[in-house]
Design an enzyme around this catalytic site. Sequence first.
Site, PDB file in Angstrom:
ATOM      1  N   HIS A   1     -44.988  14.345  49.853  1.00 18.56           N
ATOM      2  CA  HIS A   1     -45.804  15.125  48.933  1.00 18.56           C
ATOM      3  C   HIS A   1     -46.401  16.283  49.717  1.00 18.56           C
ATOM      4  O   HIS A   1     -47.298  16.084  50.549  1.00 18.56           O
ATOM      5  CB  HIS A   1     -46.920  14.265  48.326  1.00 18.56           C
TER       6      HIS A   1
ATOM      7  N   ASP B   1     -45.463   6.697  43.397  1.00 17.21           N
ATOM      8  CA  ASP B   1     -44.201   7.416  43.490  1.00 17.21           C
ATOM      9  C   ASP B   1     -43.203   6.600  44.304  1.00 17.21           C
ATOM     10  O   ASP B   1     -43.531   6.066  45.367  1.00 17.21           O
ATOM     11  CB  ASP B   1     -44.433   8.778  44.150  1.00 17.21           C
TER      12      ASP B   1
ATOM     13  N   SER C   1     -46.359   9.701  51.494  1.00 14.82           N
ATOM     14  CA  SER C   1     -47.375  10.627  51.008  1.00 14.82           C
ATOM     15  C   SER C   1     -48.514  10.626  52.014  1.00 14.82           C
ATOM     16  O   SER C   1     -48.262  10.696  53.223  1.00 14.82           O
ATOM     17  CB  SER C   1     -47.833  10.216  49.601  1.00 14.82           C
TER      18      SER C   1
END
Length: 732
Positions: free
Chosen positions: A40, A132, A13
């Site tokens: 992301h 995540d 990310s």
Amino acid sequence: MPEGPVIVGIGASAGGFEPIKTLLSITPPNSGLAIVVIQHLDPTHKSLATELFSKRTEMPVTTAEEGTRVQANRVYVAAPGQEVTIQDGVLHLSPPERVRGQRMPIDRFFQSLGQDQQQRAIGIILSGTGADGALGLKSVVGNGGIVLVQRPETAQFDGMPRAALATGLATHVLAVEEMPGVLTNYARHPYAVRPEQPAPRAEVRESLLRAILEFVRARRGHDFSGYKRATLLRRIHRRMGLLYIESMADYAIRLRQEPQEVDALFKDLLIGATEFFRDPEAWMVLESEVIGPIVAARDENEPIRVWAAGASTGEEAYSVAMVVVERLEKAHKRCPVQIFATDTSEEPLAVARMGVYPAGIAAQVSGARLHRFFNEIDDGRHYQVTSELRGRVVFGVQNLFSDPPFSGVDLVLCRNVLIYLEPEVQRRVLLLLHFALKPDGVLFLGGAETIGTREDLFKPVSKAAHLYRRVGATPRDQLEFRTAQIGPQSEPAGYRVRQSAPQLMQASRLAQQIIFERLTPASVLVDRNFDTLYFSGQTDQYLIHPHGAPTSNLLALVREGLRSRLRTALSEAASSNSTVIALDARVKRGRSYDAVRLTIIPTIGTDAEPLFLVAFEDEQRSRGPRRSAPRERSLVKHLEDELLVTREDLRATVEGLETSNEELKAANEEVVSINEELQSSNEELQSSKEELQSLNEELNTVNQQLQGKVSELEIVNNDLNNLLASNEVATL
């Protein structure tokens, strides 16, 4: 599992763009690995990742497309606005469930990667905020793959790496520069190259296998001899793959030299892939066909008892607790709920007791249940089970194959445990579970498990949901609490067993039952706040269920007459950390007060928290005549009068406290009203914060891509200026 390359899933990310470029640039182009990059990304902006990554590696880099079969020595990049999964080695794309806010594309890909590729799956967690990927790692490791996590101190944002490390499943914690060597070595090991042949044939290596299992039994006290040979060999071979060892003999030597590797193998052998409400359709049937009728048939003070065997990190134990609590609230009942969750290993139970799980569980637990039974912590990166729900579940270490089972339970959850056991051990375990259940109790098995040939013990409630109801009586002569040991056991000289094993077992159980019923005093285990943790014996002679809201505090549960003396004894035991015996306690039963002996024994719990065992015993009164001296009678009368005055003072104090309590209750209602308004505002702010955080991560990734593009344009521009400056030909 289809044949194909070892597939590496890279999750990153914010701050992960540079580590990905570094990893791709130093990974050999002919490593035989297939790499899938999940980031992301802002779904409203075009991504330059594919173009920029292709400049850093000789491997072809393409954007993931629907139906693409993954090939070795290629890189696939997830496109913005698409979530990627894999099935049978083919990539599948779908739009995200949430356009903004907290999305978990890495978790979703890792879950499908572990289930589809098993030993050929590798998960990598790089820089990023949030959690995540942490939940998806369970699927990768649980199915035989490995996990690499970027060392947090080398990451620009360490949220995702630290969340992954908190799961305890990371097989390697490395700097990005160290990862390609691990990847290529693992991809060449027979464990990943030939997963259909997980290890040399069991019968050829039986002596080595017994030696390895003996190392584990000697150090950790758990006997794996009843597990399926294929499962044992696959897990052993996995550890060999992580250590780049190809011979079981060499691995046995390694175990003998390094006790910490025995611990790692023990952990691998017991890894349980579990999640909240796994197989949702089965849980719906459980709620409607089993838990609903149990709640409906219960009296107000009759407990509901559940045993979750093989509970691992506690997701399924908390799942059944949520369902039971919801059903009780719908029925407007306050039945006591006793959920016992057990596992062989202490490590996963420590996680279960804390009740902290990655934010990815939002994909498994409904929004209503998240709001009702969980609290957000770590800025939304984790959810923690509420203390109310945690108080209903008792976690403990228990060996399902050798320790005595619970008894008189309404429901047993034993999911995905039997599939790892040999048929003979499965038969023994089913007998134990049958013994544990009430006559109409229900057994809940995993999606790949059945009762086999034991139709004489269970009848199906729902075969599709794998729910079975106990029938008949347990054949006591077949019950065994221990699996076969490795190697013979010697008997003391001159000793001969005159009874058969079943007779000895039955005699032992009978003796234990008599001892517990006749000789063991009623006891309660409490924590430092005097909240009850465990009950033993006939405690109903000393405890009651008070009116009003449910409580677990022992001082609120004791019968009239005991509270004051018990409070003093508990405080004395807590301050002195020594056993306290109170001989002058009285308990009111009917119209009389009976003498009670209180014994408070301090101890230490599994988390080094002080606990106290409170034992209640009726004082034995002398049956012969007893003469009291006049002076003694006068003293007793004086003490009785003093006690009466004290009770009056106490009653006046209580009345004053009740008045104050009413005033405080009114003030509290105002505070609650204000709190509800603040909570509503906080929820709106939290939602906005999640959207801003998600947007910030996506913009950070886009910014890194643009910076890379600007750097390339500067180089091209400088080259053009140098060309024009060095060329004497006039150029317009």
